[in-house]
Design a protein around this motif. Structure first.
Motif, PDB file in Angstrom:
ATOM      1  N   TYR A 210     -17.516  63.350 -11.693  1.00 47.29           N
ATOM      2  CA  TYR A 210     -16.539  62.266 -11.753  1.00 47.29           C
ATOM      3  C   TYR A 210     -17.051  60.929 -11.230  1.00 47.29           C
ATOM      4  CZ  TYR A 210     -13.442  66.080 -12.851  1.00 47.29           C
ATOM      5  OH  TYR A 210     -12.870  67.170 -13.447  1.00 47.29           O
ATOM      6  N   GLY A 211     -18.303  60.878 -10.813  1.00 41.77           N
ATOM      7  CA  GLY A 211     -18.884  59.635 -10.330  1.00 41.77           C
ATOM      8  C   GLY A 211     -19.699  59.861  -9.076  1.00 41.77           C
ATOM      9  N   PRO A 212     -20.439  58.825  -8.659  1.00 43.98           N
ATOM     10  CA  PRO A 212     -21.317  58.969  -7.490  1.00 43.98           C
ATOM     11  C   PRO A 212     -20.550  59.057  -6.171  1.00 43.98           C
ATOM     12  CG  PRO A 212     -21.376  56.723  -8.316  1.00 43.98           C
ATOM     13  CD  PRO A 212     -20.534  57.507  -9.267  1.00 43.98           C
ATOM     14  N   VAL A 213     -21.174  59.746  -5.221  1.00 41.16           N
ATOM     15  CA  VAL A 213     -20.662  59.837  -3.852  1.00 41.16           C
ATOM     16  C   VAL A 213     -21.805  59.427  -2.938  1.00 41.16           C
ATOM     17  CG1 VAL A 213     -19.741  61.350  -2.051  1.00 41.16           C
ATOM     18  CG2 VAL A 213     -19.093  61.727  -4.441  1.00 41.16           C
TER      19      VAL A 213
ATOM     20  N   GLU B  60     -18.972  58.048   7.087  1.00 42.52           N
ATOM     21  CA  GLU B  60     -18.047  57.393   6.170  1.00 42.52           C
ATOM     22  C   GLU B  60     -18.578  57.470   4.751  1.00 42.52           C
ATOM     23  OE1 GLU B  60     -15.969  53.026   5.538  1.00 42.52           O
ATOM     24  OE2 GLU B  60     -17.544  53.246   7.012  1.00 42.52           O
ATOM     25  N   ALA B  61     -17.743  57.899   3.834  1.00 43.85           N
ATOM     26  CA  ALA B  61     -18.092  57.845   2.411  1.00 43.85           C
ATOM     27  C   ALA B  61     -17.866  56.411   1.973  1.00 43.85           C
ATOM     28  CB  ALA B  61     -17.224  58.795   1.609  1.00 43.85           C
ATOM     29  N   ILE B  62     -18.937  55.731   1.589  1.00 44.20           N
ATOM     30  CA  ILE B  62     -18.819  54.332   1.193  1.00 44.20           C
ATOM     31  C   ILE B  62     -18.691  54.174  -0.315  1.00 44.20           C
ATOM     32  CG2 ILE B  62     -19.936  53.432   3.249  1.00 44.20           C
ATOM     33  CD1 ILE B  62     -22.508  53.164   1.596  1.00 44.20           C
ATOM     34  N   GLU B  63     -18.930  55.268  -1.042  1.00 41.23           N
ATOM     35  CA  GLU B  63     -18.730  55.263  -2.487  1.00 41.23           C
ATOM     36  C   GLU B  63     -18.286  56.664  -2.901  1.00 41.23           C
ATOM     37  OE1 GLU B  63     -21.043  53.994  -6.592  1.00 41.23           O
ATOM     38  OE2 GLU B  63     -22.198  54.196  -4.759  1.00 41.23           O
ATOM     39  N   TYR B  64     -17.261  56.711  -3.713  1.00 43.62           N
ATOM     40  CA  TYR B  64     -16.750  57.982  -4.217  1.00 43.62           C
ATOM     41  C   TYR B  64     -15.850  57.687  -5.414  1.00 43.62           C
ATOM     42  CZ  TYR B  64     -13.034  56.503  -1.015  1.00 43.62           C
ATOM     43  OH  TYR B  64     -12.094  55.779  -0.344  1.00 43.62           O
TER      44      TYR B  64
END
Length: 145
Positions: free
Chosen positions: A67-70, A85-89
């Protein structure tokens, strides 16, 4: 008369429950307040002495998921992960936002408790959890360089 009162109360209860049920087709995005970060790994600390962890902030490589980068960023002090912290998801659809608004904080907390990438997968967010673990391991590896 008593049966009528019970039937009426049961009917009202069922109607209230039906109207409060949230369907999974709701595509209304929910704001999470989390900014998306870049996809390039970064390191903001000097390399550590041999065999020790650096102090600083480390950004793992972005992990591609269905579903996309993490991408995960950690802060290390004294050999301990003090922040994760997840800065991209994934946030492309309302479903992504709903799932990850609950899963990402849980994954962040799991990281602080486990102090490693050996964290539990969040039920209902398997792809995000797996991508999170991959990116987290990349950030941890950078901290050990």
């Amino acid at each position: 008369m008593r049966r009528i009162a019970i039937a009426l109360a049961a009917t009202v209860s069922v109607v209230v429950l039906l109207f409060s049920y949230r369907t999974s087709t709701d595509q209304t995005p929910v704001a999470t307040g989390r900014p998306l970060g870049g996809t390039q790994p970064s390191r903001t600390a000097a390399p550590p002495a041999s065999g020790t962890s650096a102090a600083g902030t480390f950004t793992g490589d972005a992990a591609d998921t269905r579903y996309g980068p993490v991408q995960v960023q950690i802060t290390v002090a004294g050999g301990t992960i003090t922040d994760a912290e997840a800065i991209e998801y994934p946030q492309e659809s309302g479903r992504d936002v709903r799932i990850n608004s609950e899963a990402v904080p849980e994954l962040n907390q799991e990281t602080l408790q486990a102090q490693s990438a050996q964290i539990d997968t969040v039920s209902g967010a398997t792809y995000t959890s797996e991508g999170y673990q991959q990116s987290l391991q990349s950030a941890i590896d950078q901290a050990h360089r």
